[in-house]
Design a protein around this motif. Structure first.
Motif, PDB file in Angstrom:
ATOM      1  N   ARG A   1      25.392 -88.247  23.542  1.00  0.00           N
ATOM      2  CA  ARG A   1      24.562 -87.596  24.558  1.00  0.00           C
ATOM      3  C   ARG A   1      25.362 -86.525  25.296  1.00  0.00           C
ATOM      4  O   ARG A   1      24.873 -85.422  25.522  1.00  0.00           O
ATOM      5  CB  ARG A   1      24.052 -88.651  25.539  1.00  0.00           C
ATOM      6  N   GLU A   2      26.618 -86.818  25.660  1.00  0.00           N
ATOM      7  CA  GLU A   2      27.442 -85.868  26.381  1.00  0.00           C
ATOM      8  C   GLU A   2      27.746 -84.641  25.526  1.00  0.00           C
ATOM      9  O   GLU A   2      27.760 -83.511  26.013  1.00  0.00           O
ATOM     10  CB  GLU A   2      28.757 -86.527  26.841  1.00  0.00           C
ATOM     11  N   GLU A   3      28.013 -84.858  24.218  1.00  0.00           N
ATOM     12  CA  GLU A   3      28.294 -83.735  23.328  1.00  0.00           C
ATOM     13  C   GLU A   3      27.059 -82.846  23.181  1.00  0.00           C
ATOM     14  O   GLU A   3      27.178 -81.617  23.143  1.00  0.00           O
ATOM     15  CB  GLU A   3      28.737 -84.253  21.955  1.00  0.00           C
ATOM     16  N   LEU A   4      25.878 -83.451  23.101  1.00  0.00           N
ATOM     17  CA  LEU A   4      24.652 -82.670  23.002  1.00  0.00           C
ATOM     18  C   LEU A   4      24.408 -81.856  24.272  1.00  0.00           C
ATOM     19  O   LEU A   4      24.036 -80.683  24.204  1.00  0.00           O
ATOM     20  CB  LEU A   4      23.453 -83.578  22.739  1.00  0.00           C
ATOM     21  N   ILE A   5      24.613 -82.480  25.426  1.00  0.00           N
ATOM     22  CA  ILE A   5      24.427 -81.771  26.696  1.00  0.00           C
ATOM     23  C   ILE A   5      25.398 -80.588  26.791  1.00  0.00           C
ATOM     24  O   ILE A   5      25.016 -79.497  27.207  1.00  0.00           O
ATOM     25  CB  ILE A   5      24.598 -82.736  27.888  1.00  0.00           C
ATOM     26  N   ALA A   6      26.642 -80.794  26.382  1.00  0.00           N
ATOM     27  CA  ALA A   6      27.635 -79.719  26.425  1.00  0.00           C
ATOM     28  C   ALA A   6      27.240 -78.566  25.499  1.00  0.00           C
ATOM     29  O   ALA A   6      27.366 -77.396  25.878  1.00  0.00           O
ATOM     30  CB  ALA A   6      29.009 -80.253  26.046  1.00  0.00           C
ATOM     31  N   SER A   7      26.753 -78.881  24.308  1.00  0.00           N
ATOM     32  CA  SER A   7      26.378 -77.806  23.386  1.00  0.00           C
ATOM     33  C   SER A   7      25.138 -77.065  23.876  1.00  0.00           C
ATOM     34  O   SER A   7      25.038 -75.845  23.730  1.00  0.00           O
ATOM     35  CB  SER A   7      26.161 -78.347  21.967  1.00  0.00           C
ATOM     36  N   ILE A   8      24.203 -77.774  24.490  1.00  0.00           N
ATOM     37  CA  ILE A   8      23.015 -77.120  25.048  1.00  0.00           C
ATOM     38  C   ILE A   8      23.418 -76.213  26.211  1.00  0.00           C
ATOM     39  O   ILE A   8      22.947 -75.082  26.331  1.00  0.00           O
ATOM     40  CB  ILE A   8      21.963 -78.159  25.492  1.00  0.00           C
ATOM     41  N   ALA A   9      24.304 -76.703  27.060  1.00  0.00           N
ATOM     42  CA  ALA A   9      24.774 -75.889  28.187  1.00  0.00           C
ATOM     43  C   ALA A   9      25.488 -74.640  27.687  1.00  0.00           C
ATOM     44  O   ALA A   9      25.319 -73.550  28.255  1.00  0.00           O
ATOM     45  CB  ALA A   9      25.697 -76.708  29.078  1.00  0.00           C
ATOM     46  N   ALA A  10      26.259 -74.777  26.615  1.00  0.00           N
ATOM     47  CA  ALA A  10      26.954 -73.619  26.045  1.00  0.00           C
ATOM     48  C   ALA A  10      25.950 -72.608  25.496  1.00  0.00           C
ATOM     49  O   ALA A  10      26.120 -71.401  25.656  1.00  0.00           O
ATOM     50  CB  ALA A  10      27.912 -74.064  24.954  1.00  0.00           C
ATOM     51  N   CYS A  11      24.899 -73.097  24.856  1.00  0.00           N
ATOM     52  CA  CYS A  11      23.862 -72.200  24.323  1.00  0.00           C
ATOM     53  C   CYS A  11      23.128 -71.478  25.436  1.00  0.00           C
ATOM     54  O   CYS A  11      22.785 -70.310  25.305  1.00  0.00           O
ATOM     55  CB  CYS A  11      22.857 -72.990  23.468  1.00  0.00           C
ATOM     56  N   ILE A  12      22.890 -72.182  26.524  1.00  0.00           N
ATOM     57  CA  ILE A  12      22.190 -71.571  27.654  1.00  0.00           C
ATOM     58  C   ILE A  12      23.101 -70.570  28.359  1.00  0.00           C
ATOM     59  O   ILE A  12      22.660 -69.500  28.766  1.00  0.00           O
ATOM     60  CB  ILE A  12      21.702 -72.659  28.639  1.00  0.00           C
ATOM     61  N   GLY A  13      24.368 -70.897  28.495  1.00  0.00           N
ATOM     62  CA  GLY A  13      25.312 -70.039  29.200  1.00  0.00           C
ATOM     63  C   GLY A  13      25.727 -68.809  28.412  1.00  0.00           C
ATOM     64  O   GLY A  13      26.047 -67.772  28.990  1.00  0.00           O
ATOM     65  N   ALA A  14      25.709 -68.872  27.085  1.00  0.00           N
ATOM     66  CA  ALA A  14      26.162 -67.754  26.260  1.00  0.00           C
ATOM     67  C   ALA A  14      25.328 -66.493  26.476  1.00  0.00           C
ATOM     68  O   ALA A  14      25.898 -65.412  26.653  1.00  0.00           O
ATOM     69  CB  ALA A  14      26.179 -68.160  24.797  1.00  0.00           C
ATOM     70  N   PRO A  15      23.996 -66.562  26.462  1.00  0.00           N
ATOM     71  CA  PRO A  15      23.228 -65.329  26.690  1.00  0.00           C
ATOM     72  C   PRO A  15      23.511 -64.698  28.056  1.00  0.00           C
ATOM     73  O   PRO A  15      23.567 -63.473  28.165  1.00  0.00           O
ATOM     74  CB  PRO A  15      21.767 -65.786  26.602  1.00  0.00           C
ATOM     75  N   ALA A  16      23.706 -65.509  29.082  1.00  0.00           N
ATOM     76  CA  ALA A  16      23.991 -64.968  30.417  1.00  0.00           C
ATOM     77  C   ALA A  16      25.307 -64.206  30.417  1.00  0.00           C
ATOM     78  O   ALA A  16      25.404 -63.121  31.004  1.00  0.00           O
ATOM     79  CB  ALA A  16      24.011 -66.090  31.443  1.00  0.00           C
ATOM     80  N   SER A  17      26.328 -64.737  29.761  1.00  0.00           N
ATOM     81  CA  SER A  17      27.615 -64.035  29.727  1.00  0.00           C
ATOM     82  C   SER A  17      27.514 -62.775  28.879  1.00  0.00           C
ATOM     83  O   SER A  17      28.159 -61.768  29.172  1.00  0.00           O
ATOM     84  CB  SER A  17      28.725 -64.952  29.213  1.00  0.00           C
ATOM     85  N   ASN A  18      26.696 -62.804  27.831  1.00  0.00           N
ATOM     86  CA  ASN A  18      26.491 -61.605  27.010  1.00  0.00           C
ATOM     87  C   ASN A  18      25.791 -60.519  27.814  1.00  0.00           C
ATOM     88  O   ASN A  18      26.123 -59.342  27.701  1.00  0.00           O
ATOM     89  CB  ASN A  18      25.672 -61.939  25.756  1.00  0.00           C
ATOM     90  N   ILE A  19      24.810 -60.909  28.623  1.00  0.00           N
ATOM     91  CA  ILE A  19      24.090 -59.943  29.459  1.00  0.00           C
ATOM     92  C   ILE A  19      25.039 -59.343  30.482  1.00  0.00           C
ATOM     93  O   ILE A  19      25.049 -58.126  30.696  1.00  0.00           O
ATOM     94  CB  ILE A  19      22.876 -60.610  30.143  1.00  0.00           C
ATOM     95  N   ALA A  20      25.847 -60.186  31.112  1.00  0.00           N
ATOM     96  CA  ALA A  20      26.804 -59.682  32.106  1.00  0.00           C
ATOM     97  C   ALA A  20      27.784 -58.713  31.451  1.00  0.00           C
ATOM     98  O   ALA A  20      28.114 -57.667  32.022  1.00  0.00           O
ATOM     99  CB  ALA A  20      27.550 -60.844  32.746  1.00  0.00           C
ATOM    100  N   GLY A  21      28.231 -59.024  30.249  1.00  0.00           N
ATOM    101  CA  GLY A  21      29.143 -58.130  29.523  1.00  0.00           C
ATOM    102  C   GLY A  21      28.467 -56.817  29.168  1.00  0.00           C
ATOM    103  O   GLY A  21      29.068 -55.740  29.261  1.00  0.00           O
ATOM    104  N   ALA A  22      27.205 -56.874  28.758  1.00  0.00           N
ATOM    105  CA  ALA A  22      26.465 -55.659  28.388  1.00  0.00           C
ATOM    106  C   ALA A  22      26.214 -54.785  29.609  1.00  0.00           C
ATOM    107  O   ALA A  22      26.276 -53.555  29.532  1.00  0.00           O
ATOM    108  CB  ALA A  22      25.150 -56.032  27.726  1.00  0.00           C
ATOM    109  N   ILE A  23      25.929 -55.415  30.735  1.00  0.00           N
ATOM    110  CA  ILE A  23      25.683 -54.650  31.966  1.00  0.00           C
ATOM    111  C   ILE A  23      26.978 -53.994  32.437  1.00  0.00           C
ATOM    112  O   ILE A  23      26.977 -52.845  32.862  1.00  0.00           O
ATOM    113  CB  ILE A  23      25.092 -55.570  33.064  1.00  0.00           C
ATOM    114  N   GLY A  24      28.072 -54.702  32.350  1.00  0.00           N
ATOM    115  CA  GLY A  24      29.356 -54.171  32.817  1.00  0.00           C
ATOM    116  C   GLY A  24      29.958 -53.151  31.868  1.00  0.00           C
ATOM    117  O   GLY A  24      30.724 -52.281  32.283  1.00  0.00           O
TER     118      GLY A  24
END
Length: 164
Positions: A121-144
């Motif tokens: 369960r913890e590994e699944l939550i971590a991978s889901i959080a990583a998937c959710i967080g990746a687009p946000a960091s990509n957007i921040a990188g694209a904006i900057g």
């Protein structure tokens, strides 16, 4: 005792049945400690009482594994007890996994092994959080990125103007 065992079979995400004949007290304490660290528990119960507790449940067929000196490893997490039991069986030849139950399904030895290889369960939550967080960091990188590109272009133009 029967009610307590019935509750274990009904509320646990996974139950693993194993033979433990020949384990020392220290080895059994080691198993209990590993299981507790993973969020699970270990229970030694009389087979006769466990079979009574299984009557009328979805997993009544695991009664076939309740022969000899058996121990029940269980956890709310549908994978934790299976992972710990598999790891312990690799470390100790006296601990022999017979089968188990998960989500109303009876598992044979191979089924318990397959469940132990699933992410927890913890590994699944971590991978889901990583998937959710990746687009946000990509957007921040694209904006900057355009701003830094403009700054470097202006710097280059300024250097050329000073040189001329």
């Amino acid at each position: 005792m029967v009610e307590e065992l019935g509750q274990i079979f009904e509320s646990s995400g996974v139950v693993v049945v194993a033979h433990y004949e020949g384990l020392t007290v220290a080895e059994m304490q080691d198993l209990r400690g590993r299981m507790r660290d993973a969020g699970g528990s270990v229970r030694v119960a009389k087979n006769r009482l466990a079979k009574i507790a299984l009557e009328g449940t979805d997993v009544a067929d695991i009664a076939q594994f309740l022969t000899g000196m058996t121990v029940l490893s269980y956890s709310e997490d549908p994978v934790a007890a299976a992972k710990v039991a598999e790891a312990y069986a690799k470390d100790n030849d006296k601990f022999e996994i017979l089968g188990g139950a998960m989500d109303g399904n009876v598992l044979d030895r191979a089924g318990v092994t397959a469940v132990s290889k699933l992410p927890s369960r913890e590994e699944l939550i971590a991978s889901i959080a990583a998937c959710i967080g990746a687009p946000a960091s990509n957007i921040a990188g694209a904006i900057g990125a355009p701003a830094s590109n403009i700054a470097s272009i202006l710097s280059t133009i300024e250097e050329k103007a000073e040189a001329a």
